[in-house]
Write an enzyme that holds these catalytic residues in place. Structure first.
Site, PDB file in Angstrom:
ATOM      1  N   LYS A 315       0.845  -1.181   0.000  1.00  0.00           N
ATOM      2  CA  LYS A 315       0.000   0.000   0.000  1.00  0.00           C
ATOM      3  C   LYS A 315       0.890   1.244   0.000  1.00  0.00           C
ATOM      4  O   LYS A 315       1.782   1.375   0.828  1.00  0.00           O
ATOM      5  CB  LYS A 315      -0.918  -0.004   1.225  1.00  0.00           C
ATOM      6  N   GLU A 409     -19.892  -5.815   9.579  1.00  0.00           N
ATOM      7  CA  GLU A 409     -20.859  -5.025  10.346  1.00  0.00           C
ATOM      8  C   GLU A 409     -21.969  -5.880  10.951  1.00  0.00           C
ATOM      9  O   GLU A 409     -22.405  -5.644  12.082  1.00  0.00           O
ATOM     10  CB  GLU A 409     -21.464  -3.946   9.450  1.00  0.00           C
ATOM     11  N   ARG A 437     -25.730  -1.977   6.835  1.00  0.00           N
ATOM     12  CA  ARG A 437     -25.392  -3.355   6.498  1.00  0.00           C
ATOM     13  C   ARG A 437     -25.736  -4.340   7.617  1.00  0.00           C
ATOM     14  O   ARG A 437     -25.774  -5.537   7.395  1.00  0.00           O
ATOM     15  CB  ARG A 437     -23.897  -3.455   6.168  1.00  0.00           C
TER      16      ARG A 437
END
Length: 681
Positions: A315, A409, A437
């Site tokens: 990243k 979630e 969600r």
């Protein structure tokens, strides 16, 4: 994969040779974000993915450098997601080189990493407008480009969407490749595994590319992350032969990758999770080695059935500071202009410095630490948003009471419910857009059982540049219809702290809903208070008691400040020539409403009632007031005041700054004033 006859079939794909690896090693690493447009001659000639097809491998590697440098420059101009985009430059180039897009389909999970994709698909010169009003969207969006096959913004959806595309194409007899790119963080979401399970069941032709950078937004955690780490640390890879057959080989040593070391027994790669599910697995491979990516992906896309290619990337690749701090460089703000820099220096050197305003997430973090210090029953849960939700200090001080459950979630909500059955007090820190969600779990697992769980709902209301996918403008509606739920909407930092305390002390299911960003600078009062549940506060009364028009302005949450300014402007506006009195009410609670105060207002003879919220009008807090007045209020049947609901109309709000979004919705001071004037006229 289904074999197609598009032009990329005849492309020259390099073999895995030492010279090819040497070419890949020539890629550049930058240490500064350029302030002027860099020279990028190869990139400037790419107006569509088809323009890539004629480039030899060496020029593709140069293109990667130019593209990465251009992304650095553009991010400095516009701000936005940063590290993830730098990490997938090679993968993006390889996919568009090998596939015949948009005939072939690429689905990007979340979309944090799709900037390079936008550049290569005809949007290069518009990239500096990304996240700005009327500019490019922060994420892939179908209406923006034919190359954006699926609108994204929430995690863990790519495999499901890609599978749907593949099955529909198969049904129609269309030979096209579908590739779904998903990160290791997104793979922790249960939806990804549901899709993988179904892909095997359907024997679907689907190419899944797992971009493993050992990160989500925070660091990846849990058993799945450890499994990926073991695959990497084994020193072996499942390679692909020219006929598509998997073969176990020793992986080349790559000093660039420095994954966190863990003490464990390394399993055999042929026993990996993906193969156990039923996928054909290849990897892990170096995601920054262009020749290797071209070789592997060109073969993998021709393998029948569900295939997963596991690549490892860094990243922030190619930008030294981001490689060292991938969390800090997940997203960046635009670089300051020279004028802004001068202003900043002036402020720094000034003897008088204003106290910084707290972000609402910082207020929550402070409350969490303060409360945990006095109550050992407090446990805190987050679905992979430790930094964003302001929980870093809590996690440091109380590690045994902090639970980061990764991007899950639904699990986070039911985990809290299970905890609550055992006599502790779980606090779920979650963004409004992500709580959507876990809605079934919120209803059935928490509220139906009336369990003692508090939801700290961040990023409520309009959130600016991230756009419609991240707007938290539906929570009043989907929460207030659930029995046993209490919903608080603080106006500022102090009230946020006190309402968090009030809801924490309440025995039952509660939610405190607050926005992104900083407040107005209100000082947090100590010790913490317990507000009366369901009690509103009259902030001000403006105008004469004997005015013929009496307006009650019922404001929810941070709209209280806007209501106050609009009311003051209404009273002092000579052009309106309206003789009226305005009472500004901080409603404080969406559920339960302060019906006693509403009845008092009716008794006082209010002629007009306006509600104000940063939320959809349909089903929102104003709707709650309407329902009470029409169905229950004894005073309303006699006085019949004129009612107006001010909020967000029935549409999704496009990206832009938060101020631009508020103005677009008529929720800035000028917009609210205009609506009030029309109401009174």
């Amino acid at each position: 994969m289904q074999q197609s006859t598009h032009p990329s079939q005849s492309l020259s794909v390099p073999a895995a040779t030492d010279s090819a690896a040497h070419l890949s090693a020539l890629q550049q690493t930058y240490t500064a974000i350029p302030r002027t447009r860099p020279t990028t001659p190869i990139l400037d000639a790419i107006d569509a993915p088809s323009d890539l097809k004629s480039l030899p491998t060496k020029q593709l590697i140069t293109l990667v450098d130019e593209l990465r440098l251009f992304l650095l420059y553009s991010a400095g101009q516009s701000g936005g997601h940063f590290g993830a985009n730098l990490g997938v430059v090679e993968l993006t180039v390889a996919l568009h080189y090998l596939l015949d897009t948009p005939h072939d389909q690429i689905v990007w999970d979340v979309g944090h990493q799709a900037y390079a994709h936008k550049v290569l698909t005809g949007r290069r010169d518009k990239l500096s407008s990304i996240r700005a009003k009327d500019g490019l969207t922060a994420f892939p969006e179908r209406v923006e480009s034919v190359y954006d096959t699926f609108g994204v913004g929430h995690s863990s959806t790519a495999i499901s969407a890609g599978l749907g595309m593949s099955l529909a194409l198969r049904y129609q007899g269309r030979e096209q490749t579908v590739a779904a790119v998903i990160g290791d963080g997104a793979m922790t979401g249960g939806m990804a595994f549901e899709a993988m399970n179904d892909a095997v069941q359907q024997d679907a032709n689907l190419l899944v590319i797992l971009n493993d950078n050992d990160m989500s937004i925070s660091c990846s955690i849990g058993g799945f992350s450890r499994h990926l780490a073991m695959l990497w640390e084994s020193g072996y890879q499942v390679d692909i032969t020219t006929d598509g057959t998997p073969v176990l080989r020793q992986r080349p040593i790559m000093q660039a990758f420095n994954r966190r070391k863990r003490q464990r027994d390394v399993p055999q790669l042929e026993d990996n999770l993906f193969k156990a599910i039923g996928f054909t697995y290849f990897g892990p491979f170096d995601g920054h080695n262009i020749p290797e990516l071209l070789r592997v992906l060109s073969l993998a896309k021709q393998v029948h059935g569900p295939v997963l290619v596991h690549i490892y990337t860094i990243k922030g690749k190619g930008f030294g500071p981001a490689e060292l701090d991938p969390v800090g460089y997940h997203a960046i703000s635009k670089l300051p202009t020279d004028d802004n820099e001068a202003t900043t220096k002036q402020l720094v050197n000034s003897k008088v410095k204003a106290a910084p305003k707290l972000k609402f997430s910082q207020v929550f973090g402070q409350f969490l630490c303060d409360k945990a210090a006095t109550d050992d029953k407090l446990l805190a849960i987050t679905p992979a948003m430790e930094e964003g939700s302001g929980m870093i200090e809590f996690a440091r001080q109380f590690p045994e009471r902090f639970f980061d459950v990764a991007i899950a979630e639904q699990h986070a909500v039911t985990l809290a419910a299970g905890m609550a059955t055992q006599g502790v007090k779980p606090v779920v820190a979650i963004y409004s857009t992500f709580l959507q969600r876990g809605y079934d779990q919120l209803i059935h697992d928490v509220a139906l059982q009336n369990l003692d769980v508090m939801f700290a709902i961040d990023r409520a209301g309009l959130v600016g540049e991230d756009g419609a996918t991240h707007a938290g403008v539906f929570d009043f509606a989907f929460l207030r219809c659930i029995p046993n739920m209490l919903i608080a909407a603080p106006k500022d930092e102090n009230e946020c702290y006190q309402l968090l305390n009030t809801c924490y002390e309440y025995k039952g299911s509660t939610a405190v809903r607050y926005p992104r960003g900083t407040g107005i600078g209100a000082t947090i009062e100590q010790p913490a208070q317990n507000y009366q549940i369901g009690q509103a506060v009259v902030e001000s009364v403006l105008g004469s008691d004997d005015a013929p028009i009496k307006l009650a302005l019922l404001a929810f949450g941070t709209m209280v400040a806007t209501a106050q300014q609009a009311a003051e402007a209404l009273i002092t506006d000579d052009s309106a020539k309206t003789d009226c009195q305005v009472q500004v009410v901080n409603m404080r609670w969406v559920k339960p409403l302060d019906t006693n105060l509403i009845e008092n207002l009716l008794t006082q003879g209010v002629t007009h009632i306006a509600t104000l919220e940063e939320h959809m009008i349909m089903g929102g807090a104003g709707s709650a007031v309407n329902e009470y007045l029409l169905n229950e209020s004894p005073g309303f049947k006699h006085s019949r005041p004129v009612i107006c609901n001010i909020g967000i109309a029935d549409r999704f709000v496009a990206h832009g700054s938060q101020a631009e979004q508020l103005a677009d919705c008529g929720l800035d001071v000028a917009g609210v004033l205009d609506q009030l004037q029309r109401l009174l006229s």
